[in-house]
Every structure is written in structure tokens, then in C-alpha cells.
Design an enzyme around this catalytic site. Structure first.
Site, PDB file in Angstrom:
ATOM      1  N   PRO A  32       4.722  -2.644  -3.891  1.00 46.17           N
ATOM      2  CA  PRO A  32       4.516  -4.136  -3.910  1.00 46.17           C
ATOM      3  C   PRO A  32       3.214  -4.325  -2.891  1.00 46.17           C
ATOM      4  O   PRO A  32       3.008  -3.734  -1.734  1.00 46.17           O
ATOM      5  CB  PRO A  32       5.599  -4.952  -3.258  1.00 46.17           C
ATOM      6  CG  PRO A  32       6.313  -3.758  -2.334  1.00 46.17           C
ATOM      7  CD  PRO A  32       6.097  -2.330  -3.174  1.00 46.17           C
ATOM      8  N   LYS A  33       2.324  -5.233  -3.431  1.00 54.39           N
ATOM      9  CA  LYS A  33       1.109  -5.673  -2.489  1.00 54.39           C
ATOM     10  C   LYS A  33       1.419  -6.974  -1.926  1.00 54.39           C
ATOM     11  O   LYS A  33       1.786  -7.711  -2.570  1.00 54.39           O
ATOM     12  CB  LYS A  33       0.016  -5.558  -3.313  1.00 54.39           C
ATOM     13  CG  LYS A  33      -1.356  -6.514  -2.912  1.00 54.39           C
ATOM     14  CD  LYS A  33      -1.776  -5.578  -1.678  1.00 54.39           C
ATOM     15  CE  LYS A  33      -2.965  -6.238  -1.032  1.00 54.39           C
ATOM     16  NZ  LYS A  33      -2.745  -7.629  -0.235  1.00 54.39           N
ATOM     17  N   TYR A  34       1.740  -7.032  -0.664  1.00 52.87           N
ATOM     18  CA  TYR A  34       1.929  -8.311  -0.007  1.00 52.87           C
ATOM     19  C   TYR A  34       0.882  -9.253   0.302  1.00 52.87           C
ATOM     20  O   TYR A  34      -0.447  -8.590   0.405  1.00 52.87           O
ATOM     21  CB  TYR A  34       2.817  -7.996   1.373  1.00 52.87           C
ATOM     22  CG  TYR A  34       4.064  -7.211   1.161  1.00 52.87           C
ATOM     23  CD1 TYR A  34       5.247  -8.165   0.659  1.00 52.87           C
ATOM     24  CD2 TYR A  34       4.329  -5.982   1.171  1.00 52.87           C
ATOM     25  CE1 TYR A  34       6.421  -7.337   0.181  1.00 52.87           C
ATOM     26  CE2 TYR A  34       5.571  -5.085   0.791  1.00 52.87           C
ATOM     27  CZ  TYR A  34       6.492  -6.061   0.271  1.00 52.87           C
ATOM     28  OH  TYR A  34       7.669  -5.470   0.194  1.00 52.87           O
TER      29      TYR A  34
END
Length: 340
Positions: A32-34
């Protein structure tokens, strides 16, 4: 061989969809890209440094991360993102408040809104440099680091999966809490500082806003500046578009009219890019037309942080019917970057 600061982080190239399984060496590792700040953590020889993507020291901005790094029982160089959760959502604006404040103020904010460090890569452990190792080896070493030392807050281990269905859920179900998208890495890829070897896909949603200004000629604009009215009736800058397609440039140019001195942005100064001091040259237009656009979920104080993609004019929607400024998105800290 021991890494020395600064080090340029490995980067990702944007793509419109999750890549095919064979797009990167060894198959896809999906993370996931936060919605956070990229941060390289150096802990070596009793010294700790927190460095931004461009090499700026951020030790004072995130004292809780610096103290946790100094307390690690072994030397490491970590790559990851620092994030702050506010009211159940990651807030980029809260990170900006830290960076732009004095050290004592950042320390006070750390007690109120503590930051967490989401580690997703391990570049060095002890005196063993890992950048030339494949990602699967670096990931195993990173997981061992967390397990061996039972690392807890402010440390967080980024999840990773080879399951595309899981990654698709991150793209859709997790976006309301601040997951911007997914980063794809090759299990057999080494870490290449400063190179764009990974792929990233952002979660995007459509929206509507008012065409309030343009760059380039009004009759054939290069880009559009989109606004929304706030609850007080003030037209606020909501987004700037990427370059318009030739067909949309023609469609927009046919209906726009340059505005006079009574336009609310007639004397406004707008930054050329997020976080930049250079000012944008633009021409206000009469706010009579609505544009449908496609944007990601990185929205701060009602404004899209990244440029949006203009899709089409919406002749069926009146400006008064456009959502209010900030509706349906993060009410992050700080004003939109437009000043009078």
C-alpha cells in the site's frame, strides 16, 4: 561497505492500473502507498539522521521517530514513510505542520498527534549493505529486524502481498483512511537509489469543480484552475489540471470568457507547484462552467495536492450545484496555497 547519508531513495513510475504479474523481475510484490512523507532513517555509530527524499534533515520535525531510531539495538538504514493519523485518517497536513514549525513546537505536537514510521525497505543492517540484494532478501531481513527486536510504535511494518485481489482492496476500500494507492516492486529487484524502477498506481475518483482560471491563451488553454465555493460563498482554489487534450482545449476555449477585475482571483498569487515559491502565470475567467475531473485521494484542506486530469465540460451542472469546498474529502490542516 557502509552507506553514508544522504542517499537518494528508489522511486516509482506512475501507471493507470495494477501491472501484469510479469511486469517486474521475479513477479510482483505489492505494498500500500500511504499518504505520508518519504523518510530515510540512518542509525549508525551512535548517530541518528532522518532525511527527506531530497536530503533535508527532519530530526527536529519528528523527534519521536528520531528517539526511537536512536534506541534501536543495532545499526540500520531504513526506507519508509512517516505518517500521522488524525480522527481515523492519515493527514498530510499534520505532517506539514511539523516540518514548518520550530523544534519545541514539533515536540509539543508529537505528544498530541504522534507520528508513526511505516518501514518498507531495509538498505543496511549492521555493516552489511543490502542495496544490491533482491527485494525478497531485503524484505526477509526487514521482517527479521521487527521480529527479533519486537518493534512496536512508532515503528510499523508495511504489509506486502503477491495477491492482486488484496492489492485491489487497498486501492478501493482503504482509500478513505489515507491509502493513496499501491506500489509494485519486483521480488528479484535490487535497490537502485534515485532510479525509477518500481511502479505505482493511485486510487482515483471523479469530481466536479468550476473552471475559474487558465494557463495559456483563454481561447485554447494549456491547463485549467478549478475552484469550489466554501460555506461562506468564497471561491477557493480546489485543483489544477494536467495539460488538456487538444480536443478538450478546443471545447473549453469556445465557451470561456476572460474575467475582469471583479473576479475573486484577480489579485491572487498562486504557487506554480505544491511547496514551491515560484508563482503561476494565469488568467481568471468567468466562473460559469463546470469541469468533470479525475483526481487521486491526496486532498489537503479541500485542495487536490497533485494535478488532476480534466475529463469534460458538464453543461448539465450549474456552478451552484458543485460540491462545497472540502466536501467529501479530508479537511487537512492549513489553507489552500493561494494568498492575496
Amino acid at each position: 561497505m557502509v552507506l553514508t547519508p544522504p542517499i537518494e531513495p528508489m522511486l516509482a513510475t506512475a501507471t493507470d492500473a495494477l501491472p501484469a504479474p510479469g511486469a517486474l523481475p521475479g513477479g510482483l510484490a505489492l505494498e500500500p502507498k500511504y499518504d505520508g512523507f518519504r523518510l530515510i532513517v540512518f542509525r549508525s555509530g551512535g548517530r541518528t539522521q532522518l532525511l527527506s527524499r531530497v536530503g533535508k534533515r527532519l530530526d527536529d520535525a519528528f523527534p519521536e521517530i528520531a528517539e526511537a531510531a536512536a534506541a534501536l539495538p543495532e545499526d540500520v538504514v531504513l526506507d519508509g514513510e512517516v505518517v500521522i493519523m488524525v480522527n481515523g485518517r492519515l493527514q498530510f497536513g499534520a505532517l506539514q505542520q511539523r516540518v514548518n514549525r520550530a523544534a519545541h513546537t514539533a515536540r509539543r505536537l508529537a505528544h498530541v498527534q504522534p507520528a508513526h514510521y511505516v518501514a518498507f525497505d531495509l538498505l543496511q543492517r549492521g555493516t552489511t549493505e543490502l542495496v544490491h540484494e533482491p527485494y525478497r532478501v531485503r524484505r526477509a531481513a526487514l521482517e527479521d529486524l521487527f521480529t527479533r527486536h519486537d518493534l512496536t510504535a512508532p515503528w510499523t511494518l508495511a504489509p506486502v502481498t503477491a495477491d492482486r485481489e488484496q492489492a485491489q482492496q487497498w486501492l478501493t476500500l482503504w482509500s478513505p483512511v489515507g491509502v493513496e494507492g499501491v506500489v509494485a516492486k519486483g521480488w528479484d529487484q535490487p535497490y537502485r537509489p534515485g532510479r525509477r524502477g518500481w511502479l505505482k498506481v493511485r486510487h482515483r475518483e471523479t469530481g466536479e469543480a468550476i473552471v475559474a482560471a487558465v494557463t495559456g491563451p483563454v481561447a485554447a488553454p494549456d491547463t485549467v484552475l478549478l475552484g469550489r465555493y466554501d460555506e461562506g460563498g468564497t471561491l477557493r482554489l480546489a485543483a489544477r489540471s494536467t495539460s488538456l487534450t487538444p480536443a478538450l482545449r478546443e471545447d473549453v476555449g469556445h465557451v470561456l470568457t476572460a474575467a475582469g477585475s471583479g473576479h475573486p482571483w484577480a489579485d491572487a498569487h498562486i504557487a506554480a507547484a505544491w511547496g514551491r515559491r515560484e508563482e503561476l502565470e494565469f488568467t481568471p475567467v468567468e466562473p460559469d462552467h463546470v469541469m468533470e475531473f479525475l483526481g487521486d485521494v491526496a486532498v489537503d484542506a479541500g485542495r487536490w495536492r497533485h494535478a488532476v486530469r480534466a475529463l469534460r465540460l458538464r453543461a448539465d451542472i450549474e456552478p451552484d450545484d458543485v460540491p462545497r469546498f472540502g466536501d467529501g474529502h479530508s479537511a487537512g490542516a492549513g489553507p489552500a496555497r493561494m494568498r492575496r
